[in-house]
Scaffold this motif. Structure first.
Motif, PDB file in Angstrom:
ATOM      1  N   LEU A  32     -25.361  21.284  12.069  1.00 53.89           N
ATOM      2  CA  LEU A  32     -25.902  21.217  10.713  1.00 53.89           C
ATOM      3  C   LEU A  32     -27.363  20.796  10.763  1.00 53.89           C
ATOM      4  CD1 LEU A  32     -23.036  19.299   8.863  1.00 53.89           C
ATOM      5  CD2 LEU A  32     -23.431  21.769   8.917  1.00 53.89           C
ATOM      6  N   CYS A  33     -28.135  21.248   9.804  1.00 52.17           N
ATOM      7  CA  CYS A  33     -29.519  20.806   9.682  1.00 52.17           C
ATOM      8  C   CYS A  33     -29.495  19.337   9.249  1.00 52.17           C
ATOM      9  CB  CYS A  33     -30.250  21.648   8.647  1.00 52.17           C
ATOM     10  SG  CYS A  33     -31.910  21.031   8.264  1.00 52.17           S
ATOM     11  N   PRO A  34     -30.224  18.464   9.934  1.00 51.81           N
ATOM     12  CA  PRO A  34     -30.222  17.048   9.550  1.00 51.81           C
ATOM     13  C   PRO A  34     -30.937  16.777   8.233  1.00 51.81           C
ATOM     14  CG  PRO A  34     -31.778  17.426  11.327  1.00 51.81           C
ATOM     15  CD  PRO A  34     -31.037  18.716  11.116  1.00 51.81           C
ATOM     16  N   HIS A  35     -31.703  17.722   7.738  1.00 50.32           N
ATOM     17  CA  HIS A  35     -32.452  17.534   6.495  1.00 50.32           C
ATOM     18  C   HIS A  35     -31.693  18.011   5.256  1.00 50.32           C
ATOM     19  CE1 HIS A  35     -35.837  16.561   9.028  1.00 50.32           C
ATOM     20  NE2 HIS A  35     -35.673  17.714   9.659  1.00 50.32           N
ATOM     21  N   CYS A  36     -31.160  19.240   5.327  1.00 51.66           N
ATOM     22  CA  CYS A  36     -30.515  19.805   4.132  1.00 51.66           C
ATOM     23  C   CYS A  36     -28.996  19.905   4.264  1.00 51.66           C
ATOM     24  CB  CYS A  36     -31.105  21.177   3.809  1.00 51.66           C
ATOM     25  SG  CYS A  36     -30.750  22.460   5.036  1.00 51.66           S
ATOM     26  N   GLY A  37     -28.463  19.701   5.473  1.00 52.61           N
ATOM     27  CA  GLY A  37     -27.014  19.739   5.670  1.00 52.61           C
ATOM     28  C   GLY A  37     -26.405  21.130   5.736  1.00 52.61           C
ATOM     29  N   MET A  38     -27.247  22.157   5.728  1.00 55.92           N
ATOM     30  CA  MET A  38     -26.735  23.528   5.819  1.00 55.92           C
ATOM     31  C   MET A  38     -26.372  23.848   7.268  1.00 55.92           C
ATOM     32  SD  MET A  38     -26.762  24.739   2.751  1.00 55.92           S
ATOM     33  CE  MET A  38     -26.665  26.505   2.934  1.00 55.92           C
ATOM     34  N   ASP A  39     -25.515  24.847   7.446  1.00 56.30           N
ATOM     35  CA  ASP A  39     -25.144  25.283   8.788  1.00 56.30           C
ATOM     36  C   ASP A  39     -26.383  25.774   9.528  1.00 56.30           C
ATOM     37  OD1 ASP A  39     -22.345  24.843   8.663  1.00 56.30           O
ATOM     38  OD2 ASP A  39     -22.127  26.659   7.462  1.00 56.30           O
ATOM     39  N   PHE A  40     -26.494  25.394  10.803  1.00 59.27           N
ATOM     40  CA  PHE A  40     -27.634  25.831  11.602  1.00 59.27           C
ATOM     41  C   PHE A  40     -27.304  27.070  12.433  1.00 59.27           C
ATOM     42  CE2 PHE A  40     -30.730  25.833  15.007  1.00 59.27           C
ATOM     43  CZ  PHE A  40     -31.888  25.666  14.282  1.00 59.27           C
ATOM     44  N   HIS A  41     -26.052  27.225  12.827  1.00 52.69           N
ATOM     45  CA  HIS A  41     -25.637  28.360  13.666  1.00 52.69           C
ATOM     46  C   HIS A  41     -25.393  29.576  12.773  1.00 52.69           C
ATOM     47  CE1 HIS A  41     -23.513  30.710  16.665  1.00 52.69           C
ATOM     48  NE2 HIS A  41     -23.831  29.807  17.571  1.00 52.69           N
ATOM     49  N   VAL A  42     -26.475  30.095  12.197  1.00 50.94           N
ATOM     50  CA  VAL A  42     -26.426  31.279  11.338  1.00 50.94           C
ATOM     51  C   VAL A  42     -27.426  32.305  11.880  1.00 50.94           C
ATOM     52  CG1 VAL A  42     -25.786  29.935   9.287  1.00 50.94           C
ATOM     53  CG2 VAL A  42     -28.190  30.445   9.712  1.00 50.94           C
ATOM     54  N   MET A  61     -24.967  43.833  22.046  1.00 54.87           N
ATOM     55  CA  MET A  61     -23.569  43.487  22.291  1.00 54.87           C
ATOM     56  C   MET A  61     -22.977  42.591  21.193  1.00 54.87           C
ATOM     57  SD  MET A  61     -22.880  45.053  25.084  1.00 54.87           S
ATOM     58  CE  MET A  61     -21.436  44.282  25.741  1.00 54.87           C
ATOM     59  N   ALA A  62     -23.813  42.099  20.292  1.00 55.92           N
ATOM     60  CA  ALA A  62     -23.345  41.196  19.241  1.00 55.92           C
ATOM     61  C   ALA A  62     -22.446  41.924  18.245  1.00 55.92           C
ATOM     62  CB  ALA A  62     -24.524  40.579  18.507  1.00 55.92           C
ATOM     63  N   GLU A  63     -21.400  41.240  17.815  1.00 64.03           N
ATOM     64  CA  GLU A  63     -20.501  41.798  16.816  1.00 64.03           C
ATOM     65  C   GLU A  63     -21.147  41.725  15.438  1.00 64.03           C
ATOM     66  OE1 GLU A  63     -16.556  40.198  16.893  1.00 64.03           O
ATOM     67  OE2 GLU A  63     -16.533  40.148  19.082  1.00 64.03           O
ATOM     68  N   LYS A  64     -20.713  42.596  14.549  1.00 62.55           N
ATOM     69  CA  LYS A  64     -21.223  42.611  13.172  1.00 62.55           C
ATOM     70  C   LYS A  64     -20.876  41.313  12.470  1.00 62.55           C
ATOM     71  CE  LYS A  64     -22.371  44.962   9.280  1.00 62.55           C
ATOM     72  NZ  LYS A  64     -23.722  44.722   8.911  1.00 62.55           N
ATOM     73  N   VAL A  65     -21.865  40.718  11.817  1.00 62.44           N
ATOM     74  CA  VAL A  65     -21.676  39.512  11.027  1.00 62.44           C
ATOM     75  C   VAL A  65     -21.887  39.893   9.569  1.00 62.44           C
ATOM     76  CG1 VAL A  65     -22.565  37.199  10.554  1.00 62.44           C
ATOM     77  CG2 VAL A  65     -22.442  38.014  12.904  1.00 62.44           C
ATOM     78  N   ARG A  66     -20.928  39.588   8.736  1.00 65.46           N
ATOM     79  CA  ARG A  66     -21.013  40.002   7.322  1.00 65.46           C
ATOM     80  C   ARG A  66     -22.112  39.285   6.555  1.00 65.46           C
ATOM     81  NH1 ARG A  66     -15.803  41.820   4.429  1.00 65.46           N
ATOM     82  NH2 ARG A  66     -14.894  43.092   6.059  1.00 65.46           N
ATOM     83  N   ASP A  67     -22.198  37.975   6.722  1.00 65.70           N
ATOM     84  CA  ASP A  67     -23.169  37.174   5.969  1.00 65.70           C
ATOM     85  C   ASP A  67     -24.100  36.483   6.956  1.00 65.70           C
ATOM     86  OD1 ASP A  67     -24.595  35.506   4.305  1.00 65.70           O
ATOM     87  OD2 ASP A  67     -22.843  34.575   3.380  1.00 65.70           O
ATOM     88  N   ARG A  71     -22.286  30.312   8.562  1.00 65.23           N
ATOM     89  CA  ARG A  71     -21.922  29.917   9.924  1.00 65.23           C
ATOM     90  C   ARG A  71     -21.123  31.031  10.590  1.00 65.23           C
ATOM     91  NH1 ARG A  71     -18.082  24.874  10.458  1.00 65.23           N
ATOM     92  NH2 ARG A  71     -19.861  23.931   9.454  1.00 65.23           N
ATOM     93  N   ASN A  72     -21.416  31.260  11.871  1.00 62.82           N
ATOM     94  CA  ASN A  72     -20.671  32.264  12.613  1.00 62.82           C
ATOM     95  C   ASN A  72     -20.413  31.766  14.024  1.00 62.82           C
ATOM     96  OD1 ASN A  72     -22.860  33.180  14.445  1.00 62.82           O
ATOM     97  ND2 ASN A  72     -23.807  33.819  12.525  1.00 62.82           N
ATOM     98  N   THR A  73     -19.651  32.539  14.776  1.00 66.18           N
ATOM     99  CA  THR A  73     -19.297  32.149  16.139  1.00 66.18           C
ATOM    100  C   THR A  73     -19.873  33.119  17.159  1.00 66.18           C
ATOM    101  OG1 THR A  73     -17.205  33.331  15.930  1.00 66.18           O
ATOM    102  CG2 THR A  73     -17.181  30.976  15.425  1.00 66.18           C
ATOM    103  N   CYS A  74     -21.032  33.654  16.882  1.00 66.64           N
ATOM    104  CA  CYS A  74     -21.675  34.597  17.797  1.00 66.64           C
ATOM    105  C   CYS A  74     -22.036  33.877  19.096  1.00 66.64           C
ATOM    106  CB  CYS A  74     -22.928  35.173  17.159  1.00 66.64           C
ATOM    107  SG  CYS A  74     -23.807  36.314  18.247  1.00 66.64           S
TER     108      CYS A  74
END
Length: 104
Positions: A32-42, A61-67, A71-74
């Motif tokens: 998470l971002c320490p400033h805004c708390g949003m997911d960082f792994h995007v 080789m990366a899989e399609k990410v919808r958003d 947060r994703n698991t790429c």
């Protein structure tokens, strides 16, 4: 160490709040971002992110990410470096404008 990207100490900017985020050692899927708390792994925080490419990614080789703002698991995620540079350029331009239109 599946799901964790190891990095040396680097400084990148969060896509959401544009504040600098120091990263030291690893970037997990749940970072998470320490400033805004949003997911960082995007996608938007990734060095491979490129909106001009199909799938918005330079990694073939990366899989399609919808958003690309969620947060994703790429497995190919690497912290993006351009965010800090563009943030610095924007800050310099903003400061120059403030100086130009400063009331005396």
């Amino acid at each position: 160490y599946r799901g964790i990207v190891f990095v040396r100490h680097i400084l990148v900017a969060c896509y959401f709040c544009r504040k600098e985020v120091p990263l030291d050692g690893k970037v997990s899927f749940r970072e998470l971002c320490p400033h805004c708390g949003m997911d960082f792994h995007v996608c938007r925080n990734c060095g491979h992110y490129d909106p001009g490419r199909s799938n918005h990614c330079r990694e073939p080789m990366a899989e399609k990410v919808r958003d690309d703002e969620a947060r994703n698991t790429c497995e190919f995620f690497v912290p993006g470096f351009s965010a800090v540079e563009s943030n610095d350029a924007a800050a310099k331009a903003r400061n120059a404008l403030e100086e130009l239109f400063k009331k005396k």
